[in-house]
Every structure is written in C-alpha cells, then in structure tokens.
Design a protein around this motif. Structure first.
Motif, PDB file in Angstrom:
ATOM      1  N   ALA A 297       0.840  -1.195   0.000  1.00 27.16           N
ATOM      2  CA  ALA A 297       0.000   0.000   0.000  1.00 27.16           C
ATOM      3  C   ALA A 297       0.878   1.248   0.000  1.00 27.16           C
ATOM      4  O   ALA A 297       2.049   1.207   0.360  1.00 27.16           O
ATOM      5  CB  ALA A 297      -0.924  -0.002   1.211  1.00 27.16           C
ATOM      6  N   GLU A 298       0.280   2.371  -0.403  1.00 29.52           N
ATOM      7  CA  GLU A 298       1.029   3.625  -0.466  1.00 29.52           C
ATOM      8  C   GLU A 298       1.158   4.216   0.941  1.00 29.52           C
ATOM      9  O   GLU A 298       0.163   4.377   1.651  1.00 29.52           O
ATOM     10  CB  GLU A 298       0.298   4.623  -1.372  1.00 29.52           C
ATOM     11  N   PRO A 299       2.389   4.536   1.382  1.00 28.44           N
ATOM     12  CA  PRO A 299       2.550   5.149   2.707  1.00 28.44           C
ATOM     13  C   PRO A 299       1.852   6.506   2.781  1.00 28.44           C
ATOM     14  O   PRO A 299       1.723   7.215   1.780  1.00 28.44           O
ATOM     15  CB  PRO A 299       4.065   5.315   2.834  1.00 28.44           C
ATOM     16  N   THR A 300       1.400   6.875   3.954  1.00 29.15           N
ATOM     17  CA  THR A 300       0.781   8.178   4.177  1.00 29.15           C
ATOM     18  C   THR A 300       1.870   9.226   4.393  1.00 29.15           C
ATOM     19  O   THR A 300       2.808   8.998   5.161  1.00 29.15           O
ATOM     20  CB  THR A 300      -0.122   8.135   5.416  1.00 29.15           C
ATOM     21  N   PRO A 301       1.797  10.363   3.707  1.00 32.24           N
ATOM     22  CA  PRO A 301       2.802  11.415   3.933  1.00 32.24           C
ATOM     23  C   PRO A 301       2.899  11.776   5.409  1.00 32.24           C
ATOM     24  O   PRO A 301       1.886  11.932   6.095  1.00 32.24           O
ATOM     25  CB  PRO A 301       2.269  12.590   3.105  1.00 32.24           C
ATOM     26  N   GLY A 302       4.109  11.863   5.901  1.00 28.78           N
ATOM     27  CA  GLY A 302       4.324  12.225   7.289  1.00 28.78           C
ATOM     28  C   GLY A 302       4.407  11.057   8.241  1.00 28.78           C
ATOM     29  O   GLY A 302       4.649  11.252   9.440  1.00 28.78           O
ATOM     30  N   ASP A 303       4.219   9.805   7.725  1.00 26.38           N
ATOM     31  CA  ASP A 303       4.276   8.657   8.632  1.00 26.38           C
ATOM     32  C   ASP A 303       5.692   8.119   8.812  1.00 26.38           C
ATOM     33  O   ASP A 303       5.907   7.145   9.533  1.00 26.38           O
ATOM     34  CB  ASP A 303       3.340   7.543   8.171  1.00 26.38           C
ATOM     35  N   GLY A 304       6.665   8.755   8.151  1.00 23.44           N
ATOM     36  CA  GLY A 304       8.062   8.379   8.330  1.00 23.44           C
ATOM     37  C   GLY A 304       8.536   7.219   7.509  1.00 23.44           C
ATOM     38  O   GLY A 304       9.717   6.852   7.569  1.00 23.44           O
ATOM     39  N   VAL A 305       7.657   6.598   6.717  1.00 24.67           N
ATOM     40  CA  VAL A 305       8.075   5.460   5.892  1.00 24.67           C
ATOM     41  C   VAL A 305       8.793   5.983   4.651  1.00 24.67           C
ATOM     42  O   VAL A 305       8.215   6.720   3.845  1.00 24.67           O
ATOM     43  CB  VAL A 305       6.870   4.581   5.489  1.00 24.67           C
ATOM     44  N   LEU A 306      10.034   5.603   4.489  1.00 27.52           N
ATOM     45  CA  LEU A 306      10.847   6.068   3.370  1.00 27.52           C
ATOM     46  C   LEU A 306      10.799   5.129   2.182  1.00 27.52           C
ATOM     47  O   LEU A 306      10.949   5.555   1.035  1.00 27.52           O
ATOM     48  CB  LEU A 306      12.305   6.228   3.812  1.00 27.52           C
ATOM     49  N   GLN A 307      10.579   3.836   2.446  1.00 27.50           N
ATOM     50  CA  GLN A 307      10.632   2.866   1.350  1.00 27.50           C
ATOM     51  C   GLN A 307       9.904   1.589   1.739  1.00 27.50           C
ATOM     52  O   GLN A 307      10.003   1.118   2.877  1.00 27.50           O
ATOM     53  CB  GLN A 307      12.094   2.540   1.012  1.00 27.50           C
ATOM     54  N   LEU A 308       9.163   1.036   0.792  1.00 27.64           N
ATOM     55  CA  LEU A 308       8.617  -0.314   0.883  1.00 27.64           C
ATOM     56  C   LEU A 308       9.076  -1.065  -0.355  1.00 27.64           C
ATOM     57  O   LEU A 308       9.054  -0.508  -1.457  1.00 27.64           O
ATOM     58  CB  LEU A 308       7.087  -0.299   0.921  1.00 27.64           C
ATOM     59  N   ALA A 309       9.498  -2.309  -0.195  1.00 28.43           N
ATOM     60  CA  ALA A 309      10.001  -3.047  -1.356  1.00 28.43           C
ATOM     61  C   ALA A 309       9.701  -4.530  -1.228  1.00 28.43           C
ATOM     62  O   ALA A 309       9.771  -5.105  -0.137  1.00 28.43           O
ATOM     63  CB  ALA A 309      11.502  -2.834  -1.524  1.00 28.43           C
TER      64      ALA A 309
ATOM     65  N   PRO B 159      14.995 -24.358  10.402  1.00 25.74           N
ATOM     66  CA  PRO B 159      16.406 -24.316  10.020  1.00 25.74           C
ATOM     67  C   PRO B 159      16.687 -24.420   8.520  1.00 25.74           C
ATOM     68  O   PRO B 159      17.846 -24.410   8.131  1.00 25.74           O
ATOM     69  CB  PRO B 159      16.968 -25.535  10.739  1.00 25.74           C
ATOM     70  N   LYS B 160      15.644 -24.488   7.696  1.00 25.91           N
ATOM     71  CA  LYS B 160      15.914 -24.619   6.262  1.00 25.91           C
ATOM     72  C   LYS B 160      16.412 -23.310   5.660  1.00 25.91           C
ATOM     73  O   LYS B 160      17.272 -23.303   4.777  1.00 25.91           O
ATOM     74  CB  LYS B 160      14.663 -25.094   5.526  1.00 25.91           C
ATOM     75  N   ASP B 161      15.872 -22.179   6.115  1.00 22.84           N
ATOM     76  CA  ASP B 161      16.285 -20.875   5.598  1.00 22.84           C
ATOM     77  C   ASP B 161      16.205 -19.850   6.723  1.00 22.84           C
ATOM     78  O   ASP B 161      15.251 -19.861   7.501  1.00 22.84           O
ATOM     79  CB  ASP B 161      15.380 -20.461   4.433  1.00 22.84           C
ATOM     80  N   TYR B 162      17.218 -19.002   6.805  1.00 19.42           N
ATOM     81  CA  TYR B 162      17.281 -18.014   7.878  1.00 19.42           C
ATOM     82  C   TYR B 162      16.948 -16.606   7.389  1.00 19.42           C
ATOM     83  O   TYR B 162      16.921 -15.665   8.177  1.00 19.42           O
ATOM     84  CB  TYR B 162      18.677 -18.020   8.509  1.00 19.42           C
ATOM     85  N   VAL B 163      16.724 -16.440   6.105  1.00 16.74           N
ATOM     86  CA  VAL B 163      16.404 -15.117   5.542  1.00 16.74           C
ATOM     87  C   VAL B 163      15.194 -15.229   4.616  1.00 16.74           C
ATOM     88  O   VAL B 163      15.190 -14.733   3.500  1.00 16.74           O
ATOM     89  CB  VAL B 163      17.611 -14.492   4.812  1.00 16.74           C
ATOM     90  N   ALA B 164      14.147 -15.904   5.099  1.00 14.97           N
ATOM     91  CA  ALA B 164      12.925 -16.083   4.308  1.00 14.97           C
ATOM     92  C   ALA B 164      12.073 -14.829   4.412  1.00 14.97           C
ATOM     93  O   ALA B 164      11.178 -14.725   5.249  1.00 14.97           O
ATOM     94  CB  ALA B 164      12.148 -17.306   4.800  1.00 14.97           C
ATOM     95  N   ARG B 165      12.335 -13.877   3.533  1.00 16.23           N
ATOM     96  CA  ARG B 165      11.646 -12.588   3.571  1.00 16.23           C
ATOM     97  C   ARG B 165      10.966 -12.336   2.232  1.00 16.23           C
ATOM     98  O   ARG B 165      11.478 -12.728   1.193  1.00 16.23           O
ATOM     99  CB  ARG B 165      12.647 -11.474   3.840  1.00 16.23           C
ATOM    100  N   TYR B 166       9.851 -11.645   2.287  1.00 19.98           N
ATOM    101  CA  TYR B 166       9.187 -11.297   1.029  1.00 19.98           C
ATOM    102  C   TYR B 166       9.131  -9.785   0.802  1.00 19.98           C
ATOM    103  O   TYR B 166       8.869  -9.323  -0.299  1.00 19.98           O
ATOM    104  CB  TYR B 166       7.783 -11.897   0.955  1.00 19.98           C
ATOM    105  N   ALA B 167       9.387  -8.989   1.845  1.00 22.75           N
ATOM    106  CA  ALA B 167       9.344  -7.529   1.700  1.00 22.75           C
ATOM    107  C   ALA B 167      10.062  -6.891   2.876  1.00 22.75           C
ATOM    108  O   ALA B 167      10.375  -7.546   3.878  1.00 22.75           O
ATOM    109  CB  ALA B 167       7.901  -7.035   1.640  1.00 22.75           C
ATOM    110  N   PHE B 168      10.325  -5.600   2.733  1.00 23.24           N
ATOM    111  CA  PHE B 168      10.876  -4.850   3.855  1.00 23.24           C
ATOM    112  C   PHE B 168      10.355  -3.421   3.829  1.00 23.24           C
ATOM    113  O   PHE B 168       9.873  -2.928   2.807  1.00 23.24           O
ATOM    114  CB  PHE B 168      12.408  -4.872   3.874  1.00 23.24           C
ATOM    115  N   ALA B 169      10.451  -2.765   4.982  1.00 25.56           N
ATOM    116  CA  ALA B 169      10.097  -1.348   5.110  1.00 25.56           C
ATOM    117  C   ALA B 169      11.265  -0.611   5.731  1.00 25.56           C
ATOM    118  O   ALA B 169      11.946  -1.137   6.623  1.00 25.56           O
ATOM    119  CB  ALA B 169       8.856  -1.179   5.987  1.00 25.56           C
ATOM    120  N   VAL B 170      11.504   0.604   5.261  1.00 19.94           N
ATOM    121  CA  VAL B 170      12.511   1.499   5.829  1.00 19.94           C
ATOM    122  C   VAL B 170      11.785   2.744   6.326  1.00 19.94           C
ATOM    123  O   VAL B 170      10.936   3.295   5.622  1.00 19.94           O
ATOM    124  CB  VAL B 170      13.588   1.891   4.790  1.00 19.94           C
TER     125      VAL B 170
END
Length: 436
Positions: free
Chosen positions: A359-371, A384-395
């Motif tokens: 979703a689109e961050p709201t201006p002023g909420d401090g979110v710089l990036q979603l990916a 123990p099969k995977d230690y970096v099972a990620r699908y997205a991140f927020a900055v």
C-alpha cells in the motif's frame, strides 16, 4: 601495504572489477545492491563478474561476464583475460560467498585488496577466534567438535547455554543456541546440514559460550592499516533458538562511535587479522563484562545496514568501499543526522508466494521505502531450512529509535502477502505486521 591513488582518467579503458553483486533468478537483488553499484559507478567504469547474466546491473557497467564466482580458479582466469583487454584497477566484492575468489584474483593481478590469508581468517571463525585471543581481545571460550558426543562434552565444560555454529558460513546459517544436553543431538544435525552456494564447510564445528546482552554491528573502513568506524547498527533478532535478524536501526552520532575502548578493540582486531585496506562489518555483543567481538566480515554489512547508514549520516559506504581499494583516502563527513531503521517481513509458515501487495505510505508517517524482494512462485521456508525467508521490507525514519520502531511496526499494515502453505491450501490474504 600503502597504495597510490588510482584515477580512471589515466586510462580511458580502465575498469574496476565488481565480483558477485548478487544476480539471482528468484530473489530480487536490486533493492539490496543497487546503492552500492551506483556509488561505484560514480568513481570508475565498472566490469561485472556474476553468476548470472546482468539484468538491472547493465545500466551501471560497461561489460560483464557470467561465471562461477565461487570458484577461485574460474575468477582468476576470467580476471586475467579481462586484464589482457583493459587495465583492471581494483576489485569490489560485497558478497560473502565470493570474497575468497575475489582475493585470489586481486593477488593474481597485483591490485589492492584483502589478501587470501586475511579473507580466510575472517571467514573461518575458528581462525578469527584464535587470532583475536592471541591479540588479547576478549573472546568467548570455544572449541571445535566433529560429533554430537564431542559437542555434549564440550558444552558440559563450557556450561549451558552454548552456541553451535559452522566455522565459515554467514547470515546466521546453522547457528543455534543450545540450552541443555537434550537439545544437542537435534542442534548438531541442524548445524551440520547448513550450507551456502560455493562454500565448502569444514567438518569440525564450533561450540562456544553464549554471550549475554544486545548485539550491534559496526561498519567501518581500513586505509593504510587505520580503522575508522562509519556507523553502528542496533540489531533486532528473533526466532530463538535461531538467530534470525528481523531488523536494524542506525542513528547518526550513536554513542558507541565515541566509545574509545570499543574503537581501540576494533582497531586491534583488524590489525590482528591483517586488514590494511578494505571495508568491514563487525558484529559485537555488548555483554555484562564488556564488548566482545562475535565476528569480523571482510565486506560491508548485509541487510541494507550500510544503506541505512547512508540515509542516517550521509556517508556513502559504496564510495568509501571503492576508495579504500583503489588507494584514495575516503571521506567520512556525511552532513546528515537522523535515525533510520529497517524491518523485514517473513511468512508465519512455510509457503509459496502467490502475490505481494504494498500500500502507499501516508505522507508524514516516516516510511521512506517499501520493497518486495521475491517474485510470485518463490517458496519461503523458516529456519532451520532458511534463515532469511523474507518477502518484503520497510525502511522508516524517526526522531530516535523508539519512534522509528513504532513507525516500522505501523508499516506492517501496508504489506500484504497471499500465499499457499507448503503442502496445504491457499492462505487468506492478510497484512502481516511486526517482526516475522
């Protein structure tokens, strides 16, 4: 070893060789690596060696070769062929798995960089522990074992809890906390099964004392043997008994950067490991008996920690990295003073990704990036099969770490995963917030 500055203006055909920037078939390396490649391209013409043909990297490089970047012989041979066509002025390698091959190529071409012995010392935790202990730097008690029985005896001597880990893997692969003897057999099986492409894991494994206290990372640079810290990452870890990194926060002017005892210890550690030119990522436990180095990695940190540092301080780690391996004294003045953090989103169960919605961050909420960092169809597994099972991140940014953490918590509502459990039926689409 002292180096003379290299200028791309001295030869219009000269290139900086980039090894292992991270081209992958099913996981998008662009959000993790583009800031480094674009910075390097500001300084020099770039030639890329990677395991696959370039995709997004093409706009930053003047040429590329696809080869097995984990094979030192293959990388050395390709580097020599390249050097016959145009001058190679240095090597930039941000990938843990290809560091050893890159060091062999740097030695073969006679360009600045970490030596083979230094890279080996950093990557082999047994050697790191021995060298730092010999230099008088606080280390946990440890030993190496080859069987569950040996591990049990070692843990009894060291006293529980202990940590069991492979000697030479990164990203917490195969690292597990063992709290009692009844857990050792299962833990040993998990550690011995851990693997990383192109890395041969020795058949003796480390058992060491568990260190109390929070863990931080320090990204720094070494030029002519002098170590300079750039930024401190405050790490969030979950998923005990595993050590799954779920987020990091960097604050400009972190008080640890002015801790004279810590910085002296880091300088001594880099000297003991023989690092004269390069960028490093050192993990440190802030224990009740003082700081203790967990490991020193011969490259910039992963998980976008250097990128957070750039956003928080203005120091460009990509420029620093290519400067120190081409003989140019780096600049450490950034001009920014912020707190910036990252939060990774992972599945609550093993699954196949069907769709990720941001979703689109709201201006002023401090979110710089979603990916997004994976594509539909990718299967994600927890430890123990995977230690970096990620699908997205927020900055996100904040006035301090507390505000930054709250904004990252809220950013979880902007990320939605549709998935199919492995062996199950399609899951209901729902936002997944907080740490995975």
């Amino acid at each position: 070893m002292s180096t003379q500055p290299v200028s791309s203006e001295t030869d219009q055909d000269a290139v900086l060789l980039v090894i292992g920037i991270g081209s992958q078939k099913d996981r998008d390396s662009r959000p993790y690596r583009e800031y480094l490649l674009s910075a390097a391209a500001q300084r020099f013409k770039l030639w890329l060696f990677d395991s696959n043909e370039p995709t997004w990297q093409s706009e930053y490089v003047v040429g590329a070769n696809a080869l097995n970047c984990y094979d030192p012989e293959a990388v050395v041979a390709a580097a020599r062929r390249l050097a016959e066509q145009r001058p190679v002025i240095g090597m930039f390698c941000p990938d843990e798995g290809t560091l050893l091959a890159a060091s062999h190529a740097a030695a073969a071409l006679g360009v600045p960089g970490m030596s083979v012995d230094t890279v080996t010392a950093c990557r082999d935790k047994k050697t790191t522990r021995a060298l730092l202990t010999r230099a008088g730097i606080a280390q946990p008690r440890f030993t190496t074992v080859r069987s569950p029985g040996e591990a049990l005896r070692a843990a009894e001597d060291l006293e529980y809890p202990v940590v069991l880990k492979p000697r030479n893997l990164g990203s917490s692969l195969g690292v597990i906390k063992v709290s009692g003897p009844d857990e050792m057999a299962g833990a040993f099986g998990i550690t011995t099964a851990a693997a990383y492409p192109g890395v041969e894991v020795p058949d003796d494994y480390i058992v060491e004392q568990y260190l109390d206290g929070p863990e931080v990372s320090v990204d720094g640079a070494v030029f002519d043997g002098a170590y300079t810290p750039m930024f401190v990452g405050r790490k969030q870890v979950g998923g005990e008994p595993y050590f799954v990194e779920t987020g990091h926060t960097v604050t400009a002017g972190d008080p640890l950067l002015d801790d004279e005892a810590l910085i002296a210890m880091l300088q001594d550690a880099h000297t003991a490991l023989g690092i004269t030119h390069g960028t490093t990522h050192t993990e440190v436990k802030l224990t009740s008996r003082g700081p203790v180095i967990v490991e020193v990695n011969g490259r910039l940190g992963g998980d976008l920690i250097p990128y957070l540092g750039k956003l928080a301080t203005g120091i460009d780690p990509g420029l620093v990295a290519v400067d120190v391996v081409t003989g140019r004294r780096p600049e450490f003045t950034g001009g920014l003073s912020r707190t910036v953090g990252i939060r990774f989103f992972g599945p609550e169960e093993d699954c196949r990704v069907e769709r990720i919605t941001l979703a689109e961050p709201t201006p002023g909420d401090g979110v710089l990036q979603l990916a997004k960092v994976v594509s539909p169809g990718v299967e994600l597994y927890g430890p123990p099969k995977d230690y970096v099972a990620r699908y997205a991140f927020a900055v996100a940014e904040g006035a301090d770490q507390e505000e930054c953490d709250k904004r990252l918590d809220a950013a979880g509502a902007l990320v939605s995963l549709e998935s199919t459990p492995i062996g199950g039926t399609p899951a209901t689409s729902a936002p997944i917030g907080g740490t995975p």
